[in-house]
Scaffold this motif. Structure first.
Motif, PDB file in Angstrom:
ATOM      1  N   SER A  26     -11.452  46.833  -4.184  1.00  0.00           N
ATOM      2  CA  SER A  26     -11.423  48.191  -4.720  1.00  0.00           C
ATOM      3  C   SER A  26     -10.422  48.295  -5.858  1.00  0.00           C
ATOM      4  CB  SER A  26     -11.058  49.180  -3.607  1.00  0.00           C
ATOM      5  OG  SER A  26     -10.828  50.461  -4.134  1.00  0.00           O
ATOM      6  N   ASP A  27     -10.908  48.528  -7.064  1.00  0.00           N
ATOM      7  CA  ASP A  27     -10.025  48.795  -8.201  1.00  0.00           C
ATOM      8  C   ASP A  27      -9.242  50.073  -7.970  1.00  0.00           C
ATOM      9  OD1 ASP A  27     -10.599  46.613  -9.736  1.00  0.00           O
ATOM     10  OD2 ASP A  27     -11.829  47.681 -11.200  1.00  0.00           O
ATOM     11  N   GLN A  28      -9.877  51.026  -7.287  1.00  0.00           N
ATOM     12  CA  GLN A  28      -9.230  52.305  -7.030  1.00  0.00           C
ATOM     13  C   GLN A  28      -7.908  52.079  -6.287  1.00  0.00           C
ATOM     14  OE1 GLN A  28     -11.225  56.546  -5.942  1.00  0.00           O
ATOM     15  NE2 GLN A  28     -11.951  54.859  -4.778  1.00  0.00           N
ATOM     16  N   VAL A  29      -7.934  51.190  -5.311  1.00  0.00           N
ATOM     17  CA  VAL A  29      -6.723  50.876  -4.551  1.00  0.00           C
ATOM     18  C   VAL A  29      -5.747  50.110  -5.430  1.00  0.00           C
ATOM     19  CG1 VAL A  29      -5.788  49.534  -2.632  1.00  0.00           C
ATOM     20  CG2 VAL A  29      -7.835  50.925  -2.304  1.00  0.00           C
ATOM     21  N   ASP A  30      -6.236  49.100  -6.141  1.00  0.00           N
ATOM     22  CA  ASP A  30      -5.361  48.312  -7.011  1.00  0.00           C
ATOM     23  C   ASP A  30      -4.691  49.199  -8.059  1.00  0.00           C
ATOM     24  OD1 ASP A  30      -6.164  46.105  -5.572  1.00  0.00           O
ATOM     25  OD2 ASP A  30      -7.595  45.418  -7.089  1.00  0.00           O
ATOM     26  N   ASN A  31      -5.460  50.119  -8.649  1.00  0.00           N
ATOM     27  CA  ASN A  31      -4.900  51.020  -9.659  1.00  0.00           C
ATOM     28  C   ASN A  31      -3.869  51.962  -9.057  1.00  0.00           C
ATOM     29  OD1 ASN A  31      -6.531  49.829 -11.562  1.00  0.00           O
ATOM     30  ND2 ASN A  31      -8.094  51.418 -11.491  1.00  0.00           N
ATOM     31  N   ALA A  32      -4.141  52.453  -7.849  1.00  0.00           N
ATOM     32  CA  ALA A  32      -3.194  53.351  -7.184  1.00  0.00           C
ATOM     33  C   ALA A  32      -1.904  52.607  -6.849  1.00  0.00           C
ATOM     34  CB  ALA A  32      -3.812  53.936  -5.924  1.00  0.00           C
ATOM     35  N   VAL A  33      -2.028  51.381  -6.360  1.00  0.00           N
ATOM     36  CA  VAL A  33      -0.850  50.582  -6.031  1.00  0.00           C
ATOM     37  C   VAL A  33      -0.019  50.340  -7.288  1.00  0.00           C
ATOM     38  CG1 VAL A  33      -0.082  48.284  -5.299  1.00  0.00           C
ATOM     39  CG2 VAL A  33      -1.795  49.516  -3.960  1.00  0.00           C
ATOM     40  N   MET A  34      -0.700  50.031  -8.399  1.00  0.00           N
ATOM     41  CA  MET A  34       0.006  49.793  -9.655  1.00  0.00           C
ATOM     42  C   MET A  34       0.704  51.079 -10.117  1.00  0.00           C
ATOM     43  SD  MET A  34      -1.257  48.348 -13.359  1.00  0.00           S
ATOM     44  CE  MET A  34      -2.470  47.363 -12.588  1.00  0.00           C
ATOM     45  N   ALA A  35       0.015  52.217 -10.004  1.00  0.00           N
ATOM     46  CA  ALA A  35       0.613  53.487 -10.424  1.00  0.00           C
ATOM     47  C   ALA A  35       1.831  53.814  -9.576  1.00  0.00           C
ATOM     48  CB  ALA A  35      -0.419  54.609 -10.327  1.00  0.00           C
ATOM     49  N   CYS A  57     -14.598  53.425   1.030  1.00  0.00           N
ATOM     50  CA  CYS A  57     -15.994  53.457   0.602  1.00  0.00           C
ATOM     51  C   CYS A  57     -16.289  52.450  -0.512  1.00  0.00           C
ATOM     52  CB  CYS A  57     -16.401  54.866   0.181  1.00  0.00           C
ATOM     53  SG  CYS A  57     -15.398  55.569  -1.151  1.00  0.00           S
ATOM     54  N   GLU A  58     -15.333  52.198  -1.398  1.00  0.00           N
ATOM     55  CA  GLU A  58     -15.552  51.212  -2.456  1.00  0.00           C
ATOM     56  C   GLU A  58     -15.562  49.800  -1.877  1.00  0.00           C
ATOM     57  OE1 GLU A  58     -14.089  50.035  -6.969  1.00  0.00           O
ATOM     58  OE2 GLU A  58     -12.808  51.330  -5.772  1.00  0.00           O
ATOM     59  N   HIS A  59     -14.673  49.516  -0.931  1.00  0.00           N
ATOM     60  CA  HIS A  59     -14.710  48.218  -0.251  1.00  0.00           C
ATOM     61  C   HIS A  59     -16.074  48.005   0.407  1.00  0.00           C
ATOM     62  CE1 HIS A  59     -10.203  48.690  -0.160  1.00  0.00           C
ATOM     63  NE2 HIS A  59     -10.296  47.422  -0.496  1.00  0.00           N
ATOM     64  N   PHE A  60     -16.585  49.054   1.029  1.00  0.00           N
ATOM     65  CA  PHE A  60     -17.871  48.975   1.731  1.00  0.00           C
ATOM     66  C   PHE A  60     -19.002  48.589   0.774  1.00  0.00           C
ATOM     67  CE2 PHE A  60     -21.783  51.184   3.114  1.00  0.00           C
ATOM     68  CZ  PHE A  60     -22.026  50.480   4.283  1.00  0.00           C
ATOM     69  N   VAL A  61     -19.108  49.270  -0.353  1.00  0.00           N
ATOM     70  CA  VAL A  61     -20.229  49.003  -1.258  1.00  0.00           C
ATOM     71  C   VAL A  61     -20.086  47.691  -2.014  1.00  0.00           C
ATOM     72  CG1 VAL A  61     -20.865  51.434  -1.471  1.00  0.00           C
ATOM     73  CG2 VAL A  61     -19.369  50.416  -3.203  1.00  0.00           C
ATOM     74  N   THR A  62     -18.845  47.296  -2.337  1.00  0.00           N
ATOM     75  CA  THR A  62     -18.687  46.017  -3.043  1.00  0.00           C
ATOM     76  C   THR A  62     -19.044  44.847  -2.125  1.00  0.00           C
ATOM     77  OG1 THR A  62     -16.295  45.986  -2.590  1.00  0.00           O
ATOM     78  CG2 THR A  62     -17.014  46.844  -4.744  1.00  0.00           C
ATOM     79  N   GLU A  63     -18.772  45.006  -0.842  1.00  0.00           N
ATOM     80  CA  GLU A  63     -19.178  43.946   0.092  1.00  0.00           C
ATOM     81  C   GLU A  63     -20.700  43.843   0.163  1.00  0.00           C
ATOM     82  OE1 GLU A  63     -18.494  42.317   4.626  1.00  0.00           O
ATOM     83  OE2 GLU A  63     -17.508  44.159   4.009  1.00  0.00           O
TER      84      GLU A  63
END
Length: 160
Positions: free
Chosen positions: A122-131, A108-114
């Protein structure tokens, strides 16, 4: 449906705080949000199991479902958003579409940022990957320490 912060303007990104993740939509005016979600309009995360999601236009109150939400155009500092009319028009044109869904690359974040910036991210994905990476590193580090302690203890017993 508690709003945290200023009232949304057309084209704004809305972030809805769910217990484990955030859900995202684009405010299109008159109390409505366009978002990538499941058939019921509550969560895009449940779409992960079916790998499909639908673009819906719902009342903010329904999407919030008593969760806190806020305007969050945090990427405006790094990227130039499209004009509000273009964002709203693009969002409305997508309503009803069934899209592939991926937590890591098409959420959903990818959708709205596009819609707002022309690029999906998506920062949410980047943050999860980093965690996950940090967590995996910590587990690996603990494993190395355990192996060293074991080897040291074994060597000590062997030398005695």
């Amino acid at each position: 449906m508690p709003l945290n912060g200023p009232s949304p303007m057309p084209g704004d990104l809305l972030e809805f705080y769910r217990p484990v993740y955030q859900h995202w939509g684009v405010y299109v005016g008159r109390g409505y949000v366009v978002h990538l979600t499941d058939q019921d309009g509550f969560s895009s995360l449940s779409s992960a199991f079916g790998a499909k999601a639908v673009v819906r236009k719902d009342r903010i109150k329904k999407v919030a479902a008593d969760c806190i939400y806020r305007v969050n155009n945090k990427y405006d500092k790094k990227r130039s958003p499209y004009p509000p009319g273009k964002i709203v028009r693009a969002a409305m044109e997508r309503v009803g579409e069934i899209l592939d869904y991926s937590v890591t690359s098409a959420n959903c974040e990818h959708f709205v940022t596009e819609l707002r910036y022309g690029d999906s991210f998506s920062d949410q994905v980047d943050n999860a990957v980093m965690a996950v990476g940090v967590g995996a590193g910590a587990v690996a580090f603990a494993g190395v320490i355990a192996a060293l302690v074991f080897a040291s203890t074994r060597n000590r017993r062997h030398n005695q």
